[in-house]
Motif scaffolding. Structure first.
Motif, short mmCIF file in Angstrom:
data_model
loop_
_atom_site.label_atom_id
_atom_site.label_comp_id
_atom_site.label_asym_id
_atom_site.label_seq_id
_atom_site.Cartn_x
_atom_site.Cartn_y
_atom_site.Cartn_z
N UNK A 206 -7.34 -67.32 -58.69
CA UNK A 206 -7.07 -67.53 -57.27
C UNK A 206 -7.95 -68.66 -56.76
N UNK A 207 -7.32 -69.69 -56.23
CA UNK A 207 -8.07 -70.86 -55.76
C UNK A 207 -8.27 -70.86 -54.25
N UNK A 208 -7.38 -70.20 -53.50
CA UNK A 208 -7.52 -70.21 -52.04
C UNK A 208 -6.73 -69.05 -51.43
N UNK A 209 -7.24 -68.55 -50.31
CA UNK A 209 -6.60 -67.48 -49.56
C UNK A 209 -6.66 -67.82 -48.08
N UNK A 210 -5.55 -67.65 -47.38
CA UNK A 210 -5.54 -67.71 -45.91
C UNK A 210 -5.45 -66.27 -45.41
N UNK A 211 -6.53 -65.81 -44.77
CA UNK A 211 -6.55 -64.46 -44.21
C UNK A 211 -6.11 -64.53 -42.76
N UNK A 212 -5.11 -63.72 -42.41
CA UNK A 212 -4.45 -63.82 -41.11
C UNK A 212 -4.84 -62.68 -40.19
N UNK A 213 -5.25 -63.00 -38.98
CA UNK A 213 -5.51 -61.98 -37.98
C UNK A 213 -4.22 -61.46 -37.38
N UNK A 214 -4.30 -60.26 -36.80
CA UNK A 214 -3.16 -59.65 -36.11
C UNK A 214 -3.46 -59.39 -34.65
N UNK A 215 -4.73 -59.41 -34.30
CA UNK A 215 -5.17 -59.27 -32.92
C UNK A 215 -6.53 -59.96 -32.83
N UNK A 216 -7.20 -59.84 -31.69
CA UNK A 216 -8.47 -60.54 -31.53
C UNK A 216 -9.53 -59.99 -32.47
N UNK A 217 -9.55 -58.68 -32.67
CA UNK A 217 -10.56 -58.06 -33.53
C UNK A 217 -10.37 -58.49 -34.98
N UNK A 218 -9.16 -58.34 -35.49
CA UNK A 218 -8.92 -58.70 -36.90
C UNK A 218 -9.02 -60.21 -37.11
N UNK A 219 -8.72 -61.00 -36.10
CA UNK A 219 -8.90 -62.45 -36.22
C UNK A 219 -10.37 -62.80 -36.40
N UNK A 220 -11.23 -62.10 -35.67
CA UNK A 220 -12.67 -62.33 -35.85
C UNK A 220 -13.10 -61.92 -37.25
N UNK A 221 -12.54 -60.83 -37.76
CA UNK A 221 -12.86 -60.39 -39.12
C UNK A 221 -12.40 -61.43 -40.15
N UNK A 222 -11.22 -62.01 -39.92
CA UNK A 222 -10.72 -63.04 -40.84
C UNK A 222 -11.65 -64.24 -40.85
N UNK A 223 -12.12 -64.65 -39.68
CA UNK A 223 -13.06 -65.77 -39.60
C UNK A 223 -14.36 -65.44 -40.32
#
Length: 259
Positions: free
Chosen positions: A34-51
């Motif tokens: 695996x060379x790269x992953x885009x982690x996607x938020x679903x709301x403000x909380x999960x978006x912060x977790x993705x960041x």
């Protein structure tokens, strides 16, 4: 399987399904191709977790957005908060955003459309691509894409060959994941056959939609080669060529460094 250049264009490693072994799993994925992953938020909380995940793992990027299933719970200042999140250096897209008419308990359709449209406009303003969720809402999804012409991807594409052709004409990419390996995947197979080479992305939507032979189990990025093998069979190409192609397309869309 011994493959490289696995670019997962849509994942949710912030999900609680990974709480027990997240660090161990994510540390192992580069060794598994695996060379790269885009982690996607679903709301403000999960978006912060993705960041946060993107800040911890060098092969991660993040997307931030309000998923249609979360549209009924947004705070009054959600747009300001989201725009602030999108300024983070690890952000490559606005997502996961879109429309979901499948569940009656979701926000009313007019509310979903309003929040989706505002996020498309914000993406256009910030010159970011969108990651679009479309479930049982093909007509309204395409109407908004026609109206505002964002760049981006319709993830886990579930529409017809005709819809795929129009999405491509609008400049969109299509995300293909585990569902193309399912026994009832007649339409997805036809879409994959017709899809131009420069519009294909591979994804997991993990922890969901694990491909056959792992259907029903927790998905992760290391299983993408099963999707690539199925697409290669459909298109008469090699699985590694499919992985290489999807990586190049994802790097172009998300403007991440090529290596």
């Amino acid at each position: 399987m011994n493959y490289s250049n696995i670019f997962d264009s849509h994942a949710h490693y912030d999900d609680e399904a990974f709480d027990a072994d997240r660090d161990e799993l994510l540390a192992s994925l580069p060794e598994r191709g695996v060379c790269h992953v885009v982690d996607c938020g679903a709301d403000l909380v999960s978006s912060r977790k993705a960041i946060s995940l993107a800040g911890r793992y060098g092969y991660f990027s993040a997307a931030a957005g309000i998923h249609p299933e979360c549209a009924k719970d947004v705070p009054a200042d959600w747009q300001a908060q989201l725009e602030e999140l999108l300024a983070d250096s690890h952000i490559v897209a606005v997502g996961e955003i879109g429309l979901d008419y499948h569940f009656e308990e979701n926000a009313p359709r007019d509310v979903q459309r309003d929040i989706f449209e505002k996020q498309i406009l914000l993406a256009n303003k910030l010159r970011l691509p969108v990651i679009v969720h479309d479930r049982d809402a093909h007509g309204d999804t395409m109407e908004l894409l026609r109206r505002h012409r964002p760049t981006g991807v319709i993830h886990c594409f579930s529409g017809s060959v005709e819809m795929a052709s129009e999405a491509v004409r609008l400049g969109m990419y299509l995300g293909v994941g585990g569902s193309v390996t399912f026994k009832n995947a007649r339409v997805p197979i036809e879409v994959v056959k017709s899809l131009p080479r420069d519009r294909l992305l591979l994804e997991t939507d993990c922890p969901y939609l694990a491909p056959v032979p792992y259907r029903g189990k927790r998905n992760d990025s290391s299983l993408i080669p099963f999707v690539a093998e199925k697409i290669a069979e459909i298109r008469g190409e090699s699985p590694q060529d499919i992985l290489n192609l999807a990586k190049e397309n994802a790097e172009t869309l998300f403007r991440v460094c090529k290596n």
